[in-house]
Structures are given as structure tokens and as C-alpha cells.
Design a protein around this motif. Sequence first.
Motif, PDB file in Angstrom:
ATOM      1  N   ILE A 135       0.849  -1.190   0.000  1.00  0.00           N
ATOM      2  CA  ILE A 135       0.000   0.000   0.000  1.00  0.00           C
ATOM      3  C   ILE A 135       0.891   1.250   0.000  1.00  0.00           C
ATOM      4  N   GLY A 136       0.629   2.161  -0.921  1.00  0.00           N
ATOM      5  CA  GLY A 136       1.400   3.394  -1.027  1.00  0.00           C
ATOM      6  C   GLY A 136       2.546   3.323  -2.018  1.00  0.00           C
ATOM      7  N   GLN A 137       2.898   2.136  -2.490  1.00  0.00           N
ATOM      8  CA  GLN A 137       3.975   2.021  -3.471  1.00  0.00           C
ATOM      9  C   GLN A 137       3.509   2.549  -4.834  1.00  0.00           C
ATOM     10  N   GLU A 138       4.444   3.129  -5.579  1.00  0.00           N
ATOM     11  CA  GLU A 138       4.125   3.648  -6.906  1.00  0.00           C
ATOM     12  C   GLU A 138       4.618   2.688  -7.984  1.00  0.00           C
ATOM     13  N   ILE A 139       3.788   2.491  -8.978  1.00  0.00           N
ATOM     14  CA  ILE A 139       4.136   1.617 -10.087  1.00  0.00           C
ATOM     15  C   ILE A 139       3.983   2.392 -11.398  1.00  0.00           C
ATOM     16  N   GLU A 140       4.589   1.896 -12.445  1.00  0.00           N
ATOM     17  CA  GLU A 140       4.447   2.514 -13.764  1.00  0.00           C
ATOM     18  C   GLU A 140       3.675   1.574 -14.673  1.00  0.00           C
ATOM     19  N   ILE A 141       2.692   2.120 -15.371  1.00  0.00           N
ATOM     20  CA  ILE A 141       1.877   1.347 -16.308  1.00  0.00           C
ATOM     21  C   ILE A 141       2.278   1.734 -17.717  1.00  0.00           C
ATOM     22  N   GLY A 142       2.661   0.749 -18.513  1.00  0.00           N
ATOM     23  CA  GLY A 142       3.074   1.011 -19.885  1.00  0.00           C
ATOM     24  C   GLY A 142       2.073   0.493 -20.890  1.00  0.00           C
ATOM     25  N   LEU A 143       1.859   1.218 -21.975  1.00  0.00           N
ATOM     26  CA  LEU A 143       0.962   0.804 -23.043  1.00  0.00           C
ATOM     27  C   LEU A 143       1.376   1.523 -24.319  1.00  0.00           C
ATOM     28  N   SER A 144       0.774   1.147 -25.423  1.00  0.00           N
ATOM     29  CA  SER A 144       1.067   1.785 -26.712  1.00  0.00           C
ATOM     30  C   SER A 144      -0.143   2.559 -27.176  1.00  0.00           C
ATOM     31  N   ASN A 145       0.111   3.674 -27.880  1.00  0.00           N
ATOM     32  CA  ASN A 145      -1.010   4.457 -28.388  1.00  0.00           C
ATOM     33  C   ASN A 145      -1.454   3.940 -29.758  1.00  0.00           C
ATOM     34  N   ALA A 146      -2.315   4.708 -30.409  1.00  0.00           N
ATOM     35  CA  ALA A 146      -2.935   4.236 -31.650  1.00  0.00           C
ATOM     36  C   ALA A 146      -1.932   4.019 -32.771  1.00  0.00           C
ATOM     37  N   ILE A 147      -0.769   4.692 -32.718  1.00  0.00           N
ATOM     38  CA  ILE A 147       0.226   4.517 -33.781  1.00  0.00           C
ATOM     39  C   ILE A 147       1.455   3.755 -33.284  1.00  0.00           C
ATOM     40  N   GLY A 148       1.287   3.069 -32.147  1.00  0.00           N
ATOM     41  CA  GLY A 148       2.343   2.195 -31.660  1.00  0.00           C
ATOM     42  C   GLY A 148       3.414   2.860 -30.826  1.00  0.00           C
ATOM     43  N   GLU A 149       3.241   4.134 -30.496  1.00  0.00           N
ATOM     44  CA  GLU A 149       4.223   4.818 -29.660  1.00  0.00           C
ATOM     45  C   GLU A 149       4.060   4.416 -28.199  1.00  0.00           C
TER      46      GLU A 149
END
Length: 426
Positions: A184-198
Motif C-alpha cells: 500500500i502506497g507504493q508507486e508503479i508505472e503502467i506502460g501501453l502503446s497508443n494508436a500509432i504504436g508509440e
Amino acid sequence: MRTLDLVGTAVSNTSRSKLRTALTVMAIVIGAFTLTVTAGIGSGVNKYIDTMMASFGDEDQLYILDETNMDQAGAPGSAGAPPEYDPETAGASSEFGFITLDAADIDVIQDIDGVESVNPMVSVNGEYLETPDGTAYALDQFDAPQNASGLEFAAGGAPQGNDEITVPTAWLEIFDTEDPHAVIGQEIEIGLSNAIGEPQSATAEIVGVTEEAISGLGGNPMPSIALNDALYQLQTSGMDIDDQYMAVTAVVTDLEGNEDAVKADLEDQGYLAMTVEDQIGAIQGIINMVTYILIGFALIALLAASFGIVNTLLMSVQERTREIGLMKALGMSGGRVFALFSLEAAIIGLLGSGIGIGLGVITGVAGNQFLTSGPLSDVAGLTLFEVEPAALGLIGLLIVAIAFVSGTLPASRAARKDPITALRHE
């Protein structure tokens, strides 16, 4: 004889033949015990199903998706901790096999007679989740934030802020801990790609650790509604594309009265619409059917016990013939004699029901505690037995009524006895 004296005499008479009375009471106890346990299990399991399925929406709403998705309405939960992220295989599960809805679908649904408002649910496809130590793990899907009311928590609570998220207990090992409070309280990073793959990313704070329910809810990370919308904007950035929705919830005017008509109109347009009752009805129907079968066996046991009451009191009438004659000779009316023996039957029923219901409640509560904290502890929010005072009272009244009716035959025989003949009886 006053009513109070009549009751006292009836109580005293039931203890004259202790073994015979005890055996009769035991038969009633078995029926009462079975009824209590069966009713408690039915109430407990149905309560759990109601809780488990609460995430499908409010009772005045319809859950709507493309009819093609009929067999895919429930997304599975996590099978455990995620594997480490591999960019080569990312994106293989886009949209989870769902055919999505768009703005045109929303307009069609909104124009259906009886639909007050439509709330679309956007779908976000994450690629990875990076823990504070810098390791990235594959992120297949999120639980929909609209389902937060159905979550069970091992620690923390539901995500509400702009950057809040929950993770399932199965994912604790990627944080190198077994203590849900530690993340609880830890920060995480969420990664994904946009519509043109960036590549795109967003930071989120863990505010809750969820336990996975049988429905799968709680088995995946769940962002807050605000974070989900922000991730969706990142996912659709880079190109001017229409919004896509995995499903919508629609508020219907007088749903009870308009349900069939609205569903028919939606079906004509190619949509599948379900209420909360639709989604839990089949499961509850099976539970109720099993409950009714077990109740039937309990009633058979009570029927057998009723014959025991008849036999016990008929023998009592036979043995107390001279006593009955004496009571009637001293002025006791036939109605009072009838009431005396009927009260004895009711007391036997009351005694048996009290013991049976008490044993049933103790067994049910203890069994529920043992199973939900032991062999079935992994099933979040499970309830196997629920004490319903109204149901217990109804069971008690039913058994006393059966006992009273069973006692009417011997009571009538006793009331009709001629006092002179009875006094001559040997």
C-alpha cells in the motif's frame, strides 16, 4: 383448571415416560436440525452470490454489450503472478476478444424507448506494469473500475483518486512480499502503446490489494475511473479515432415494468441486455432447487416424527384412562382435556424444535467459520451459512403446528371418554 395450571400440568405430564418422550423429541430434533442447516446454507450461499454479482450494476440498470459477445460477458481473472514483460509478445490479447461499441451504438441505445441515460465503459489494454525495483511484468488486462463495489480487500480500499490502482493478492510476489499491507502506497508505472504504436506510460499509486472472487473480479489490477480514462486517452492518442466501448450500462425508467419491451428493442438492434437478476438468476435457481430438495427430506423426517407424537400420546391416553375419568368426574370439561393433551403435543414440538434449531445454528456457524477460514479461505467473501431470525422463527412455528395437529387425534379420544367408563378401567 386455570390456563396456567393447564400448561404446568402438560409440562409435568411430558416427563412421565422420559424415554418414550425423548425418542419422540429426537425425531423432531432431526427434522428441525435439517431444516435449520438447509435454510441457513441456502441463505448464506445466495447472499454470497448477491455480493459476488453486485459488480454487474445497480438493480435499475441494464448491462448492454454487442450480442456477439454473449459467450464472453465475463472476463477471467488472473491465473497468478504475471510473467516478466516481453516486448516481442506484447499486444497479443487486444480487446480481450470483445467486439466493441462506438458512438453510433450509444446513440442507438439512447434512442430506445424507456432508456433514460447511457454510461459507456471504456476498455484499456495495458502492456506492462513496472514495480519500484524497475522490473516490468506483462499486463494483460484491467478489471473494470465500474465494478469496484464488488471487490473484497486483503488490505486498503477501492481506487478513487486520479492516479490510484489496486493489485490482486496473487501479484504480491512480484513485490517480494506476502504482506498485502506492505505494498500500500507504493508507486508503479503502467506502460501501453497508443494508436500509432508509440510507447506511453503513467504512474499510479497502489491503494488496495484485492482477493479474487469466483467470478474473477479482483484477479487483475483495477484503476480508478479517472486513471482508467487517462490511460484510455493515452491509448487512443496519436491518431484521430472514434472512441470504443467494451459495454454500456443503461438506466431504464421503471425497469420492472419496461424490462421486456426494452430488452426486445435492444435485441432487434443486435445488442444483449442483462439485469443483475438475469446474471445471478440461473445460479440462484440451482441453489434454491437443491435447498428445496433438502427441505423436502427434512419435512419427511418431521412427518415421521408426527406419527411418533401420535403414538406417544395415544399410549399416554391409554395409560391415563382412570386419571382422565377422575378429572372429568371432578368437573373438568372435555374441551379442557383436549387442550391438556394438545398442549403436551405442542410442548414436545417446542422442545424438539428448540434443540434442533439450536444445534443447527451452532453447527452451521461453526462449519462456516471452519470452512471459510480453512479449506475455502482462498474464496474471497464466501459465506456458506447465514442466520436468518425470521426463517428460524418460521421453522419453529411450523414444527409446533405440526406437533399440535399430530396431538389432536389422541386429544380428541381423551376428550370423548366417558368418566364412569374411564373410572372402571383397569
